[in-house]
Scaffold this motif. Structure first.
Motif, mmCIF file in Angstrom:
data_model
loop_
_atom_site.group_PDB
_atom_site.id
_atom_site.type_symbol
_atom_site.label_atom_id
_atom_site.label_comp_id
_atom_site.label_asym_id
_atom_site.label_seq_id
_atom_site.Cartn_x
_atom_site.Cartn_y
_atom_site.Cartn_z
ATOM 1 N N LEU A 160 1.047 37.260 96.208
ATOM 2 C CA LEU A 160 2.095 38.224 95.440
ATOM 3 C C LEU A 160 2.536 39.589 95.902
ATOM 4 O O LEU A 160 1.432 40.309 96.384
ATOM 5 C CB LEU A 160 1.519 38.464 94.067
ATOM 6 N N LEU A 161 3.670 39.384 96.446
ATOM 7 C CA LEU A 161 4.054 40.943 97.074
ATOM 8 C C LEU A 161 4.587 41.821 96.077
ATOM 9 O O LEU A 161 4.317 43.025 96.162
ATOM 10 C CB LEU A 161 5.327 40.524 97.754
ATOM 11 N N THR A 162 5.374 41.376 95.061
ATOM 12 C CA THR A 162 5.780 42.234 93.765
ATOM 13 C C THR A 162 6.238 41.422 92.701
ATOM 14 O O THR A 162 6.665 40.150 92.841
ATOM 15 C CB THR A 162 6.952 42.998 94.083
ATOM 16 N N LYS A 163 6.094 42.012 91.517
ATOM 17 C CA LYS A 163 6.700 41.222 90.338
ATOM 18 C C LYS A 163 7.981 41.450 90.321
ATOM 19 O O LYS A 163 8.540 42.561 90.551
ATOM 20 C CB LYS A 163 5.855 41.943 89.004
ATOM 21 N N GLU A 164 8.666 40.674 89.642
ATOM 22 C CA GLU A 164 10.034 40.723 89.322
ATOM 23 C C GLU A 164 10.410 41.639 88.079
ATOM 24 O O GLU A 164 9.974 41.009 87.053
ATOM 25 C CB GLU A 164 10.702 39.353 89.261
ATOM 26 N N ILE A 165 11.093 42.517 88.267
ATOM 27 C CA ILE A 165 11.478 43.348 87.149
ATOM 28 C C ILE A 165 13.067 43.548 87.202
ATOM 29 O O ILE A 165 13.763 43.847 88.220
ATOM 30 C CB ILE A 165 10.814 44.977 87.295
ATOM 31 N N LEU A 166 13.693 42.801 86.063
ATOM 32 C CA LEU A 166 15.075 42.862 86.181
ATOM 33 C C LEU A 166 15.877 44.059 85.480
ATOM 34 O O LEU A 166 15.391 44.710 84.186
ATOM 35 C CB LEU A 166 15.546 41.486 85.402
ATOM 36 N N LEU A 167 16.957 44.443 86.040
ATOM 37 C CA LEU A 167 17.795 45.367 85.393
ATOM 38 C C LEU A 167 19.094 44.831 84.990
ATOM 39 O O LEU A 167 19.727 43.974 85.629
ATOM 40 C CB LEU A 167 17.966 46.461 86.187
ATOM 41 N N PRO A 168 19.873 45.155 83.652
ATOM 42 C CA PRO A 168 21.159 44.845 83.753
ATOM 43 C C PRO A 168 22.028 46.003 84.512
ATOM 44 O O PRO A 168 21.730 47.146 84.219
ATOM 45 C CB PRO A 168 21.492 45.102 82.062
ATOM 46 N N VAL A 169 22.755 45.405 85.235
ATOM 47 C CA VAL A 169 23.544 46.226 86.179
ATOM 48 C C VAL A 169 24.925 45.924 86.105
ATOM 49 O O VAL A 169 25.482 44.973 85.748
ATOM 50 C CB VAL A 169 23.241 45.842 87.681
ATOM 51 N N SER A 280 10.303 39.879 84.212
ATOM 52 C CA SER A 280 10.819 38.401 83.950
ATOM 53 C C SER A 280 9.514 37.255 83.837
ATOM 54 O O SER A 280 10.111 36.162 83.305
ATOM 55 C CB SER A 280 11.769 37.940 84.940
ATOM 56 N N GLY A 281 8.654 37.654 84.209
ATOM 57 C CA GLY A 281 7.585 36.481 84.143
ATOM 58 C C GLY A 281 7.675 35.906 85.786
ATOM 59 O O GLY A 281 6.604 34.920 85.910
ATOM 60 N N TYR A 282 8.235 36.228 86.545
ATOM 61 C CA TYR A 282 8.311 35.824 88.049
ATOM 62 C C TYR A 282 7.819 36.985 89.176
ATOM 63 O O TYR A 282 7.632 37.946 88.744
ATOM 64 C CB TYR A 282 9.823 35.186 88.568
ATOM 65 N N GLY A 283 7.565 36.200 90.306
ATOM 66 C CA GLY A 283 7.177 37.437 91.296
ATOM 67 C C GLY A 283 7.531 36.744 92.382
ATOM 68 O O GLY A 283 7.858 35.593 92.781
ATOM 69 N N TYR A 284 7.555 37.753 93.585
ATOM 70 C CA TYR A 284 7.828 37.271 94.955
ATOM 71 C C TYR A 284 6.532 37.204 95.745
ATOM 72 O O TYR A 284 5.882 37.883 95.897
ATOM 73 C CB TYR A 284 8.671 38.254 95.611
ATOM 74 N N TRP A 304 3.241 44.163 106.386
ATOM 75 C CA TRP A 304 4.422 44.917 106.245
ATOM 76 C C TRP A 304 5.271 44.563 105.235
ATOM 77 O O TRP A 304 5.794 45.794 104.692
ATOM 78 C CB TRP A 304 5.043 44.610 107.603
ATOM 79 N N PHE A 305 5.319 43.641 104.574
ATOM 80 C CA PHE A 305 6.175 43.221 103.529
ATOM 81 C C PHE A 305 5.309 43.916 102.312
ATOM 82 O O PHE A 305 6.111 44.611 101.403
ATOM 83 C CB PHE A 305 6.298 41.817 103.259
ATOM 84 N N GLN A 306 4.100 44.031 102.327
ATOM 85 C CA GLN A 306 3.495 44.789 101.082
ATOM 86 C C GLN A 306 3.638 46.174 101.013
ATOM 87 O O GLN A 306 4.092 46.727 99.984
ATOM 88 C CB GLN A 306 1.888 44.343 101.344
ATOM 89 N N VAL A 307 3.699 46.819 102.291
ATOM 90 C CA VAL A 307 3.977 48.300 102.373
ATOM 91 C C VAL A 307 5.500 48.399 102.000
ATOM 92 O O VAL A 307 5.974 49.588 101.119
ATOM 93 C CB VAL A 307 3.674 48.552 103.767
#
Length: 312
Positions: A160-169, A280-284, A304-307
């Motif tokens: 898991l690199l990062t959890k998905e946090i969604l914003l209304p834009v 969102s309950g998803y992650g990359y 590199w991706f993690q950083v």
């Protein structure tokens, strides 16, 4: 007596900010948020016990210590960069990797950071292809893959690199005729629907509004498969879209950021009304075939991706 040196990241941020005399432009060059730039400058000033910038109504200016510091830091960073590239090119053989990556992650995040990848891996020759959904390496020629998947501990050969946090834009101009003072006011605007995950807006409203929509009814006209498509529609002032935070944070006006209030906002037109966000309950996930787990280049690429998926 030994002197504790300031962090290298802070020095790099200072060099760019001092050269641009703009925290927002420095953030764009470094592919980080303006808040991250401000944080690094503040840490450096605290370390040195000296102010490096004046914040004036017209923008940033270097203080006398800042003007004295800048040429030395520029020279030192250039020497470090030159020596590192020479050393890596001396010892490394050219390596080719095929990366299968989600389209939005590729266009909105990966491609703007290719220069950072080249600096870190001068011998790497990366071929990017795109796709979405579950991944099977036996059905593709890719060496590694990055996918947005439901959060789970059962994904095989996945980190898991990062959890998905969604914003209304939305575009700031849409607030002129229909301001958003509470979460229910989102429903006054057209919603841009994601075709592959139609449940996202319902999750958003359940999180911030509940079941009581009052007299408001969610409305939408068009739907799009990928986040990069939805983001382009937002830029055209066609409604509100849910976009992952790390894909859009550099494009958002931050009304709470003192430095951004001082600088010109001409290059930023998007807003996250009320600062709303939700997981969102998803992650990359970074995916590798089992037989490549110990490959040195792939392990370094994962690091590199993690950083770089976090701030400087």
């Amino acid at each position: 007596m030994s002197i504790k040196l300031p962090p290298l990241n802070a020095l790099k941020v200072f060099e760019v900010a001092a050269r641009k005399l703009s925290f927002s432009q420095a953030a764009m060059e470094l592919c980080v948020t303006q808040g991250a730039v401000s944080k690094q400058i503040k840490a450096l000033e605290e370390h040195l016990q000296l102010p490096l910038f004046y914040r004036t109504p017209k923008g940033l200016e270097l203080t006398a210590p800042g003007k004295l510091y800048l040429p030395t830091i520029m020279s030192a960073l250039e020497q470090i960069h030159s020596s590192t590239v020479t050393l890596q090119q001396f010892s490394a053989e050219v390596q080719h990797l095929v990366l299968d990556i989600s389209p939005s992650l590729s266009s909105l995040w990966m491609i703007p950071r290719l220069h950072l990848l080249d600096e870190r891996f001068p011998s790497l020759r990366l071929s990017l292809i795109s796709g979405d959904g579950a991944y099977q390496f036996n059905q593709s020629s890719a060496d590694v893959a990055i996918r947005c998947l439901p959060l789970s501990l059962s994904h095989q050969n996945a980190t898991l690199l990062t959890k998905e946090i969604l914003l209304p834009v939305m575009h700031k101009d849409l607030l002129v005729n229909s301001p958003i003072n509470e979460a229910k006011d989102l429903l006054k605007h057209s919603l841009i629907r994601p075709t592959t995950r139609p449940q996202l807006w319902n999750q958003c409203f359940n999180r911030f509004i509940g079941d009581d929509y009052g007299d408001n009814v969610p409305t939408s006209r068009h739907a799009f498969e990928h986040f990069f498509m939805s983001l382009e529609v937002v830029k055209q002032k066609q409604g509100i879209a849910l976009i992952p935070e790390f894909l859009v944070e550099n494009l958002l006006i931050d009304n709470q950021n003192e430095d951004e209030q001082i600088e010109s906002l001409s290059n930023k037109e998007l807003v996250n009304p009320l600062g709303l966000k939700y997981e969102s309950g998803y992650g990359y996930y970074f995916l590798t075939p089992s037989f490549r787990h110990q490959d040195p280049m792939i392990k370094q690429l994962l690091e590199w991706f993690q950083v770089n998926l976090s701030d400087v």
